[in-house]
Each structure stands twice: as structure tokens, then as C-alpha cells.
Design an enzyme around this catalytic site. Structure first.
Site, PDB file in Angstrom:
ATOM      1  N   GLU B 241      10.847   0.320   1.088  1.00 11.10           N
ATOM      2  CA  GLU B 241      10.689   1.442   0.145  1.00 11.10           C
ATOM      3  C   GLU B 241       9.404   2.166   0.501  1.00 11.10           C
ATOM      4  O   GLU B 241       8.538   1.617   1.161  1.00 11.10           O
ATOM      5  CB  GLU B 241      10.518   0.913  -1.298  1.00 11.10           C
ATOM      6  CG  GLU B 241      11.724   0.337  -1.951  1.00 11.10           C
ATOM      7  CD  GLU B 241      11.339  -0.275  -3.308  1.00 11.10           C
ATOM      8  OE1 GLU B 241      10.164  -0.193  -3.703  1.00 11.10           O
ATOM      9  OE2 GLU B 241      12.229  -0.832  -3.946  1.00 11.10           O
ATOM     10  N   LYS B 243       5.747   3.476  -0.360  1.00 14.11           N
ATOM     11  CA  LYS B 243       4.669   3.145  -1.288  1.00 14.11           C
ATOM     12  C   LYS B 243       4.053   4.448  -1.744  1.00 14.11           C
ATOM     13  O   LYS B 243       3.481   5.183  -0.947  1.00 14.11           O
ATOM     14  CB  LYS B 243       3.622   2.257  -0.611  1.00 14.11           C
ATOM     15  CG  LYS B 243       2.473   1.929  -1.538  1.00 14.11           C
ATOM     16  CD  LYS B 243       1.678   0.736  -1.048  1.00 14.11           C
ATOM     17  CE  LYS B 243       0.456   0.498  -1.924  1.00 14.11           C
ATOM     18  NZ  LYS B 243       0.593   0.804  -3.329  1.00 14.11           N
ATOM     19  N   ARG B 248       1.191   3.014 -11.169  1.00 14.02           N
ATOM     20  CA  ARG B 248       2.298   2.119 -11.506  1.00 14.02           C
ATOM     21  C   ARG B 248       2.447   2.015 -13.019  1.00 14.02           C
ATOM     22  O   ARG B 248       1.472   1.786 -13.721  1.00 14.02           O
ATOM     23  CB  ARG B 248       1.995   0.731 -10.938  1.00 14.02           C
ATOM     24  CG  ARG B 248       3.046  -0.305 -11.282  1.00 14.02           C
ATOM     25  CD  ARG B 248       3.723  -0.797 -10.047  1.00 14.02           C
ATOM     26  NE  ARG B 248       4.757  -1.784 -10.315  1.00 14.02           N
ATOM     27  CZ  ARG B 248       4.705  -3.024  -9.836  1.00 14.02           C
ATOM     28  NH1 ARG B 248       3.670  -3.430  -9.127  1.00 14.02           N
ATOM     29  NH2 ARG B 248       5.697  -3.849 -10.068  1.00 14.02           N
ATOM     30  N   ARG B 268      -0.166  -0.867 -15.613  1.00 12.92           N
ATOM     31  CA  ARG B 268       0.069  -2.093 -14.869  1.00 12.92           C
ATOM     32  C   ARG B 268      -0.544  -3.301 -15.566  1.00 12.92           C
ATOM     33  O   ARG B 268      -0.101  -4.427 -15.397  1.00 12.92           O
ATOM     34  CB  ARG B 268      -0.584  -1.924 -13.502  1.00 12.92           C
ATOM     35  CG  ARG B 268       0.081  -2.654 -12.407  1.00 12.92           C
ATOM     36  CD  ARG B 268      -0.704  -2.453 -11.142  1.00 12.92           C
ATOM     37  NE  ARG B 268      -1.796  -3.414 -11.099  1.00 12.92           N
ATOM     38  CZ  ARG B 268      -2.359  -3.804  -9.977  1.00 12.92           C
ATOM     39  NH1 ARG B 268      -1.971  -3.283  -8.835  1.00 12.92           N
ATOM     40  NH2 ARG B 268      -3.337  -4.678  -9.999  1.00 12.92           N
ATOM     41  N   GLU B 293       6.669   4.377 -10.423  1.00 13.80           N
ATOM     42  CA  GLU B 293       5.402   5.027 -10.104  1.00 13.80           C
ATOM     43  C   GLU B 293       5.357   6.395 -10.778  1.00 13.80           C
ATOM     44  O   GLU B 293       6.310   7.177 -10.670  1.00 13.80           O
ATOM     45  CB  GLU B 293       5.321   5.212  -8.579  1.00 13.80           C
ATOM     46  CG  GLU B 293       3.934   5.433  -8.069  1.00 13.80           C
ATOM     47  CD  GLU B 293       3.219   4.118  -7.764  1.00 13.80           C
ATOM     48  OE1 GLU B 293       3.786   3.030  -8.003  1.00 13.80           O
ATOM     49  OE2 GLU B 293       2.065   4.204  -7.292  1.00 13.80           O
ATOM     50  N   LYS B 422       3.032  -5.022   0.902  1.00 11.65           N
ATOM     51  CA  LYS B 422       2.751  -3.589   1.048  1.00 11.65           C
ATOM     52  C   LYS B 422       2.143  -3.369   2.422  1.00 11.65           C
ATOM     53  O   LYS B 422       1.353  -4.177   2.908  1.00 11.65           O
ATOM     54  CB  LYS B 422       1.811  -3.096  -0.052  1.00 11.65           C
ATOM     55  CG  LYS B 422       0.484  -3.833  -0.162  1.00 11.65           C
ATOM     56  CD  LYS B 422      -0.295  -3.331  -1.359  1.00 11.65           C
ATOM     57  CE  LYS B 422      -1.430  -4.288  -1.674  1.00 11.65           C
ATOM     58  NZ  LYS B 422      -1.911  -4.194  -3.040  1.00 11.65           N
TER      59      LYS B 422
END
Ligand SMILES: [Zn+2]
Ligand SMILES: [Zn+2]
Lengths: 352, 577
Positions: B241, B243, B248, B268, B293, B422
Site C-alpha cells: 500500500e 504510505k 492516522r 492514533r 489516513e 513501512k
């Protein structure tokens, strides 16, 4: 006929000068005859021809500068008149550090008191301040702003002991001035019942021994050994303020950096120095005591030597007292003086 | 109040997280209900009362002090609450003894009542506006300097002592020896003073029920991908995906017992931020919890983080702000739906549920985060370097790298190993020259560990260095030792905790600085401010004269600004694409 105050005491580049007795008080440069209020290095300097000070101050100067720090020395007995030229002087306890004294000068019915540095809060390591009624009172103003009100020292020491109890594995390193503050902190710890050894930085050793020999009970105060630092978790260590942030302090286990000073009242100052446990313990008068003492002396005229002069002069004026700032240079207690303000630091702090 | 004040005082100076935690646990275990509960509420930002304005406080102190002395003091201290706390006169007026003797003993003051934290909080919640000044003044009379400081910081809502809501909850969890996430799970069903929470932590009561129809659930976090991971991980097990360079959020919607819809947006860390995004709350027309996001999307194009920041910086959410900075949620996971907990399902199964939900919602404010196709790590590396090449299109600028997630991973709270990674886009790099070193904090307070660095620009007397940023991490302990020695050995000037070091065309130390982006700034001499600068390499070998020039930064800045004013830019470059 009453003398005018300015005939008795004037300002010279060396410091306060009494022409009628031909002596200086706490001169910042070498002079013929010096009267010294106390042993802090900004007041007591070496190289004078003759020095008149309390017995303790003379001994302290000898420890700091060596036996030959002056041509000759004379110990001034407390609370006794001494005739010098056309004036009478008298030393009276100032409550600042061991041996500290105010110097009263009298001539023609006018009395001026030079207080040196002084405090009114109780201190187990020196004689308490005694009020000397006078016409002119010469005061310092190191903490001469109404934001400086020193708390009860017992609560400050308790903060330190609470932290030692909560973080028993961390070394608690207390920055304190080598003459007076260090010994007062130790004495206060003893008063609160702390009976473990209090470790000393080497620079504190001789003055601490001197205090003990003068009958101040400080208990066991071993010097920190060079190889010992890593094993002093849970201990209290006293060092000069400059050592707090130095390589020396890095070797202790997860140290808590503590600093005993009146400046710790202001948070930005404590943070600027990277202090984690500020202890507001001062050997100077706070605002309330500066104002209260001025009133108690009954002086109609007040001269302010150094510190926050403008605020104190303003306060005197609102009370109908004549007051003037002397803007004297060279005073400020062994590092307890102001650090220069740096716009660069200010800019960094406001940056995101 | 005194106990709470002592805690805040200590926390404010303590830099270490673990030490803060111990202070909090100690406080919670030695303070009775309900005071400790209100303290927890204060530290987690959950107290409900109208804050006292600075003007009110100022008015109170001005009635009681000499204006000249107050002004001098304020200038000296630099913080209103602190100045007032320190200068507030004692019961005898502005000095302890005004009549020539020591503080009078026989003076019969009525005994001053030191308020508890509970009294303060409850009074603030109920007192009328006209009562407030007298109440606050009476408290200030009764408290000492630290107490007054804490009170003023509390009631003006400026309690900044370096404790996050998460840390305060972690302390409660530690009290009860359970995981912080367990507190998080029931948190939004609880209210101050949290007596049932403390009872549970002290094993005196049952675990409180979460009766919140839209609770926060701790999010699943990822690990940075390290070089050696590529040999261990099989590309075929993972889904890719983008980033996103946004914020978030977790969006949750449910039904209260009375059938009313409850919609909440959480950060978050579990902070309820719904009030900041009414336009997004409106779009939560489902029942469940989704993870995504927050981005600003204008004309179908995702804007950079700089643009998002402009909306986040604004306190008042006006219709104009909403229209100028339309928020969108780019969703990538679903935790619950219609009362069913989906977190034990695999990522692939959850993704199907999520896709179905987004299709059903059919709302441009809630969009799917695209899957990045790849069959080998090399494919993904290429996509990461050039998102446009695999169809990111207009959004490429808002992408800061890739996420890779195991297709079979359940949704686990915290940062479990082996599931999500990530892989960030490479940061910007610039070679700059060290100009100042500053002492660090806490463990580093004896080291010069914060470095201000500059790049070259044309000055009146030829090329000069202009400071462009400050970094205090990115180096190892050993490098810190060397840098510290360097500062000490090359000092030319000292300003308190700051040392200026030697620098010039043929002397000075070059630091390779990595950073995530640039913003224009009037607060900095150079006109630019860096995002997350850190030292990536110390170039002991490189001559200072070969460090970068300010133009290098200007170029990066212009690229960013294209995104802030796309229209302005497109006018000069022809019609918008
Ligand atoms: Zn002194
Ligand atoms: Zn002094």
C-alpha cells in the site's frame, strides 16, 4: 555635628571607601587596608596590604588563597567597637555564610551599615543576622524582585530525600557553591535525619573540613574516589555547580541533576541549566526579607550595591525612603551572578 | 492540590519517560480517590470546564501588586502564570513584616483553606462566571508558590509537563499490572474521577464495562523495513500500500442504547478529535470502526502535509476552513462492522469487507487506499521511488513510501513483529556546516548534543553561512562522544548552554543532514524550517567550503509550494492537467 553620609563613605573604582578611616570595604582590586564582610570570592580577594575581617573569614581566605593572601591580617571581634582613624567600626553577624558580618561605620553621630551579603532565614552553619539600627543601610539586591520568595528549606530538602527514596538506583548530584551553600545543604540533610555518607567533590573538601573544625556537625562526608563514581547509585553527592554539567558527572549511575540556588525559583533558569530537581535554597535574602530588613534598621536612606537594584530602589521610594543604586561592578556570588542573556538561545526556544 | 502540584512540578523537569512513569505510579498509589482520578483526567486532557482567561488572572494580580514591580517581574520570568504564582502577595500584604518586627504571630487571620484538586475541578465546572475571580483569588491566597503555579496552569489549560495521555494511562495500567491497551479499550466508557478504573487496578473491583457505543481500539503499528529483512521476507506473502504523508485516524460509528447514532474520530493515541473534523464526522454513516489516513484533497488531488498542517493549526473550524481545506479519510483497514469484531480475520478478508463498505458508502470523503501491485522487492523499490510509475498519478507528492502487510495478518494492537512494515521514501539530504552546539537534556545534559547547522549563501562580504536547522539525533553514542569533543575543542564563543564553533570556507565540520520536508518560516534567519532534521552522516572528510548552498533548499521548497498554491502555479505553466 552630624556628618553627611557621603563624607563617611564614597565610591571609588576599588569599591566602597571610607576617607575618614582610610580603608575600603570588600574592594575588588588590591588596596592598602581592606575590611572584608565574608569569604566569597567576589567580596574577599587576595593581594591587600592589610585585612580586617572576622576570625572565620580570615581563615577561609587563607584556605582559598594561601597563608600569604595579604600583607597582614587582623581578626575583628564581633559586636565590639574598633577605632580606625576618625571612625568607629563594628562587625555584627550577617547570617550569610560562616564568618559573614555586616560592618557598621560611625562618625559624628551618623551610622552607616554595609551589610555585605545577608539572609534572615535560619541556617545551622552560621550565626543568625542581627539587626543594627542605622541612618544609612547599604544592601545587596541579588534577589531584589518580588518573584523571589524563598520557601522553607525543610521542604526543599524533603524534595531531595523523596526523590532518593523513589529512585534508589540513581545518583543524586547536588550542585552547590563551595563556601556556605554546600555545607548548609549537608547540615539541612542531617537535620532531616539523613545519616548516610554525603559524598563530596574534591573541590568541596577543604572548606567542609574547616566547617567541621569550627563545630558544625556534618557527619560522614567522604570524597568521591575517581573509580568509585559508577557504584554510587542511591547516594547524594555534592559538587560545585560547574561540575554538574561536566564530564565528571557522567560517570554516575543515571544521575539526577539537582541544583541548590535561589535562582531555581524561576523555571526557565532551571531548565536552561538542564536541572532535573531544582532546590530553592539561597544564602541571600529574598524580596520579603530585603524589604523587611530595610524597615527594621530604621534607616532613612538606602544604597543598593548590586543585583536587581531598580526594583528595590523603586520599592524604597514608595515607602518614602531615600534610595539610590550604586551599580557596583564585580559582585555576584561565585557563579550566582547573572548569566549573560543570549538572543540566540531565545530564538532557538521559540523555533518550532 | 499540593500533592498534584508537587507531581506536576517534578514531571515538568524530568526528561526520562521511565522516571515520569514512576512518578505517576507513585502518585496514583499514594493519592486517594477522587483526587487521583481528577489528576488523571487533567493529564489526559479529559477535564470538562471552561478555562480561565489570562486577562482574568492578570486583573487579579494587578489589583494586588505595584504595577512597576509586576512589569519588571513579568519581564524577568517571561511566563504570566509563573509570575503570578511567585508574586502573589502573602496574607500580610506585599512583605512579611511591615511594622518593623518579625512576622507577627498574634495576627488572627482566619485559617486559610487549601483546596483539594477535587474541589478545584468541581467548583470550576459549576461556579458562575461572576463567582470565578473571587474563588480563584481565595485559592491563590491559600496555596504556596508551586501550588499556585499548578493551579494557574490547570485552569488556563496550559498544563504542559511532557506527559501524553498514553503515558498517564500506562501508569494506571502499571498500577494494576496489566497492559496499557487494556485501559485504552475501556477508556472511552469511563469518566472522571475514574474510581472504578482505580478499583480494578487495585484488584478491589471488576473490570469496568465499556458501554461506549463508539470506542477507540488501539491501532496496529508497523516496523521500519531494514535492509536485511528483504532476504528473510517472501514478497509473495505481502500486500503493498502507499504510505500517506497525513495523520492516522480511527473513525468509529455506533448506536447508543437510545438508538441515537454516535460518531467519533480518534487520533492514533486515542484522543477524541471529532470536534476538529465535523465534515468528516458527517460522513460516518455506517456502524463499525475503520482505520485510515487523514488527507486534504482538492480537485481530486491529495495535498502535501504542509497543506494539511494549515488546517490542523487553526483552532476555530469555520465553514470557510472546511471549504478551503476539505478533509478525506483514505482508509486501509476495518476493525469492526455491525457489531462484529473483524480483527481476528486476515488482512485479505478484512480488505474485502472494507472494499464492500466503501463502495456502499459512495462518499468522496471516504476512499480506499490503493493496493500497490508488485511481485518482487525490486518492483516495490521502483514503485516507492517513483509512485507515479504504478498509477499513483496526482497523489504521488503526498506519498512518503510504501507499507507492506502480510496478507494473513490479523489486526493486533501495538507493534507486533512480522506483520506490517513501512518502507519510507528516501529523505532529502543536504550537506551543512556545524555552527553551534548546545547542551542536551536529561541523560545528555553533560554533552553538547544539539547542533545548529548552516549552508552557504551570498552575504554582503562574500559567501557566509546561514543557520537552517538544528538536529539532536541520528548519531550513535560513540559519534556523540566525538561530536561533543569536537564542540569542546573548537569553541570560539559561549552563550550560556550554547557554544559557537569554528567555521569558515576552510575550517569547520560538515554534517550530512536528512530531513522530510521544508516550510517557509519568518522565525528563522534563513527563511526556511526543516521537518524532522537529523544527522545522517558526519563528514569528517569533507571541506566546509564544499557544503551545500541555500539554493539547494530553495529548490525543494518550491516543489512543496506548488502543492500549496496549485492554481497560482498552473497559471504560470499553462492549464491545469
Ligand atoms: Zn556572598
Ligand atoms: Zn555577593
Amino acid at each position: 555635628m552630624a556628618r553627611r553620609s557621603t563624607e563617611i563613605l564614597t565610591q571609588t573604582p576599588q569599591g566602597l571607601y571610607c576617607p575618614l578611616g582610610d580603608f575600603h570595604i570588600d574592594p575588588v582590586r588590591p588596596v592598602d587596608r581592606a575590611l572584608i564582610t565574608h569569604g566569597h570570592s567576589d567580596h574577599a580577594r587576595s593581594g591587600h596590604r592589610s585585612v580586617l575581617a572576622t576570625r572565620e573569614t580570615v581563615l577561609i581566605m587563607a584556605i582559598r588563597y594561601g597563608e600569604d593572601f595579604a600583607g597582614s591580617t587582623q581578626a575583628a571581634p564581633l559586636r565590639e567597637d574598633i577605632r580606625i582613624g576618625e571612625v568607629t567600626v563594628r562587625f555584627t553577624p550577617a547570617g550569610h555564610v560562616l564568618g559573614s558580618a555586616q560592618i557598621a561605620i560611625e562618625a559624628g553621630g551618623t551610622r552607616i551599615v554595609v551589610s555585605g551579603d545577608y539572609k534572615r532565614a535560619s541556617d545551622p552553619t552560621c550565626l543568625p543576622y542581627e539587626v543594627v539600627p542605622c541612618d544609612v543601610f547599604i544592601t545587596e539586591a541579588t534577589f531584589g524582585l518580588p518573584v523571589f520568595r524563598h520557601p522553607d528549606t525543610r521542604d526543599e530538602v524533603k524534595k531531595l530525600l523523596d526523590s532518593v527514596a523513589l529512585f534508589p538506583e540513581r545518583a543524586h548530584i547536588v550542585g552547590a557553591y563551595a563556601l556556605g551553600k554546600a555545607q548548609r545543604v549537608m547540615a539541612l540533610l542531617r537535620e532531616e535525619g539523613y545519616d548516610r555518607p554525603i559524598y563530596l567533590h574534591g573541590a568541596m573538601e577543604r572548606l567542609t573540613e574547616f566547617y567541621k573544625s569550627e563545630g558544625v556537625p556534618l557527619g560522614d562526608t567522604p570524597k568521591v574516589g575517581a573509580t568509585e563514581r559508577g557504584s554510587l547509585g542511591g547516594a547524594i553527592i555534592v559538587c560545585p555547580p560547574s561540575s554538574l554539567q561536566d564530564l565528571w558527572s557522567r560517570r554516575f549511575p543515571d544521575p539526577v541533576s539537582c541544583f541548590a540556588s535561589g535562582w531555581m525559583r524561576v523555571r526557565a533558569r532551571a531548565r536552561q541549566k538542564g536541572v532535573e530537581l531544582p532546590l530553592v535554597i539561597s544564602d541571600h535574602s529574598d524580596w520579603d526579607d530585603l524589604c523587611g530588613t530595610i524597615l527594621e534598621t530604621g534607616a532613612g536612606e538606602v544604597w543598593v550595591t548590586h543585583g536587581q537594584e531598580d526594583a528595590l530602589v523603586h520599592w524604597c521610594e514608595t515607602r518614602g525612603l531615600q534610595a539610590r543604586p550604586l551599580h557596583m561592578l564585580g559582585y555576584g556570588d561565585e557563579g550566582e551572578a547573572e548569566e549573560p542573556f543570549t538572543p540566540w538561545v531565545a530564538m532557538e526556544q521559540s523555533a518550532p | 492540590m499540593n500533592r498534584f502540584a508537587a507531581l506536576l512540578d517534578r514531571l515538568a523537569y524530568e526528561p526520562r519517560r521511565n522516571a515520569k512513569l514512576r512518578l505517576l505510579v507513585d502518585y496514583f498509589s499514594h493519592t486517594p480517590d477522587p483526587d487521583r482520578g481528577y489528576a488523571l483526567a487533567a493529564l489526559t486532557g479529559s477535564l470538562m470546564f471552561k478555562e480561565a482567561k489570562a486577562g482574568l488572572i492578570r486583573g487579579l494580580v494587578e489589583e494586588r501588586t505595584d504595577p512597576f514591580l509586576f512589569r519588571m517581574s513579568y519581564n524577568y520570568v517571561g511566563d504570566l502564570a509563573e509570575t503570578v504564582a511567585l508574586i502573589w502577595p502573602g496574607p500580610d500584604g506585599d512583605i512579611r513584616s511591615t511594622d518593623g518586627g518579625p512576622a507577627p504571630v498574634g495576627h488572627n487571620h482566619p485559617p486559610l483553606h487549601v483546596p483539594t484538586l477535587t474541589e478545584v475541578v468541581e467548583t470550576l465546572a459549576t461556579a458562575s462566571k461572576s463567582d470565578l475571580p473571587a474563588r480563584i483569588a481565595a485559592w491563590l491566597d491559600a496555596l504556596d508558590e508551586t501550588g499556585r503555579w499548578a493551579l494557574l496552569k490547570l485552569i488556563t489549560r496550559e498544563l504542559r509537563v511532557g506527559v501524553s495521555a498514553r503515558l498517564a494511562k500506562t501508569a494506571v495500567a502499571q498500577l494494576g499490572s496489566f497492559e496499557p491497551d487494556e485501559v485504552e479499550l475501556i477508556w472511552h466508557g469511563l469518566a472522571a474521577p475514574y474510581e472504578e478504573l482505580f478499583a480494578w487496578a487495585e484488584a478491589r473491583g471488576p473490570k469496568p464495562e465499556s458501554n461506549n457505543p463508539a470506542p477507540f481500539r488501539p491501532p496496529m503499528l508497523s516496523h521500519p523495513l531494514e535492509d536485511e529483512d528483504f532476504t528473510k521476507l517472501n514478497a509473495g506473502d505481502f500486500v503493498g500500500e502507499w504510505k500517506w504523508d497525513g495523520i492516522r485516524l480511527q473513525a468509529v460509528a455506533g448506536l447508543a442504547s437510545d438508538g441515537r447514532a454516535v460518531r467519533r474520530i480518534y487520533s492514533r493515541t486515542g484522543e477524541d478529535v471529532s470536534r476538529a473534523f465535523p465534515d468528516l464526522v458527517e460522513a460516518l454513516t455506517f456502524e463499525g470502526a475503520i482505520d485510515g489516513e487523514l488527507l486534504i484533497v482538492r480537485d481530486g488531488r491529495v495535498q502535501s502535509f504542509n497543506v494539511l498542517q494549515q488546517r490542523l493549526n487553526r483552532k476555530a473550524v469555520t465553514p470557510k476552513l472546511i471549504a478551503d481545506f476539505p478533509v478525506h479519510l483514505r482508509v486501509y483497514d476495518i476493525l469492526t462492522e455491525n457489531g462484529q469484531d473483524l480483527r481476528d480475520l486476515s488482512f485479505a478478508q478484512r480488505r474485502k469487507r472494507l472494499e464492500a463498505l466503501v463502495t456502499r458508502l459512495d462518499d468522496p470523503r471516504i476512499e480506499l487506499s490503493a493496493i500497490v501491485p508488485f511481485s518482487s522487492w525490486e518492483d516495490l523499490a521502483a514503485a516507492r521511488t517513483d509512485p507515479d510509475s504504478v498509477g499513483a498519478g496526482l497523489d504521488a507528492d503526498a506519498i512518503e513510501g510504501c507499507m507492506i502487510k502480510r496478507a494473513d495478518s490479523p489486526y493486533l494492537p501495538g507493534r507486533p513483529k512480522g506483520y506490517w512494515y513501512k518502507w519510507k521514501r528516501d529523505p532529502y539530504l543536504v550537506d551543512a556546516v556545524m555552527m553551534y552546539g548546545q547542551r542536551g537534556h536529561g541523560k545528555r545534559s553533560s554533552f553538547y548534543s544539539d547542533y545548529t547547522f548552516g549552508v552557504w549563501r551570498d552575504g554582503p562580504d562574500g559567501e557566509e553561512l546561514v543557520p537552517v536547522g538544528k538536529a539532536y539525533h541520528g548519531f550513535t553514542d560513540e559519534e556523540l562522544g566525538r561530536l561533543d569533543r569536537y564542540v569542546r575543542n573548537h569553541t570560539v564563543n559561549r552563550f550560556g548552554p550554547v557554544r559557537e564553533v569554528e567555521y569558515g570556507k576552510d575550517k569547520g565540520l560538515v554534517l550530512e543532514v536528512a530531513f522530510e520536508g521544508l516550510q517557509r518560516s519568518t522565525r528563522h534567519k534563513s527563511g526556511v524550517a526543516m521537518r524532522f532534521p537529523r544527522i545522517s552522516r558526519i563528514r569528517w572528510d569533507k571541506p566546509a567550503g564544499e557544503a551545500d548552498r541555500i539554493e539547494t533548499l530553495e529548490k525543494i521548497l518550491k516543489r512543496g509550494e506548488k502543492e500549496i498554491h496549485p492554481l497560482k502555479d498552473s497559471q504560470s505553466k499553462g492549464p491545469p492537467p
